[in-house]
Scaffold this active site. Structure first.
Site: not given
Length: 247
Positions: A24, A92-93, A191, A221
């Site tokens: 994202f 992530s996303m 993270d 992250h």
């Protein structure tokens, strides 16, 4: 800014594909190293630039989550048309999108890095209302332990897009029991973007798939650009090789 990436497979892995997805507000920059590694190993690789990304945060604010999914699903389907076996991978996303594809399509395996399913910022639950009052908030990008590295994410995070992301997360969580492919999760011990509740929900709801969790001790992250990137690259490639005949 890195654009979409596509590589033909070669050698023994010529007909084994991996669809790779960025996160994202980011772009393929964050996943280019992983994609390059897999391509060099011989895998066929597809990595799209998701709708609303790689332009402006204002453009992202007008993009529904279904368009992000559509773009990644199209990359998977293109690989499925030319490969015998296809895996999905994301960060992530991108991890949520990979899991959603795995719930709806016959993938051979899933490899995700710090997959997002929940938010650290408590304001996110109110994003459907806040988007009318607040256009953007400070960026979430570049959570990288290694100095001097940037994923070139947006400098602002559009609140309307956070609301879309919350809808994607809810939809994906509901579909997790449909995932049956072996799933490899790389999780950073520190993270600042994706909270541990994302991993807890994944463990709780991924009830019909084998789950392997690898802890990353020296990355934040964006671990695909951080100190543990070589470990992610090599272990994911080994995972894909082990599961080529999983279907």
């Amino acid at each position: 800014m890195a654009l979409a990436f596509r590589s033909e497979g070669h050698g023994d892995l010529a007909r084994v594909g991996v669809a790779v997805c960025h996160g994202f507000t980011g772009s393929p920059v964050s996943m280019q190293g992983w994609s390059d590694y897999l391509a060099q190993e011989g895998f066929a690789v597809n990595m799209p630039l998701l709708a609303g990304h790689g332009t402006t945060w204002q453009e992202l604010s007008k993009t529904p989550w279904e368009h992000w999914y559509r773009d990644f699903e199209a990359s998977y389907l293109e690989l499925a048309a030319r490969c015998d076996t296809v895996f999905v991978a994301g960060m992530s996303m991108g991890g949520a999108l990979a899991l959603r594809v795995a719930a709806l399509h016959p993938v051979a395996g899933v490899a995700v890095v710090n997959p997002g399913l929940t938010f650290s910022d408590p304001r996110a639950k109110y994003s459907g209302l806040l988007k009318w009052l607040l256009k953007s908030v400070p960026a979430i990008g570049d959570d990288i332990k290694m100095t001097g590295i940037s994923e070139e994410a947006y400098t602002r995070t559009p609140v309307a897009a956070v609301h879309e992301l919350s809808q994607l997360f809810a939809d994906t969580i509901a579909r997790l029991p449909q995932v049956t492919a072996a799933t490899l999760v790389f999780r950073s011990s520190v993270d600042h973007v994706v909270p541990d509740t994302s991993i807890s929900l994944l463990k709780e709801n991924l009830s019909n798939a084998e789950l392997q969790l690898v802890t990353l001790e020296n990355s934040y992250h964006v671990a695909t650009m951080d100190n543990d990137a070589p470990l992610i690259f090599s272990q994911s490639a080994d995972f894909f090789r082990r599961n080529i005949h999983a279907l």
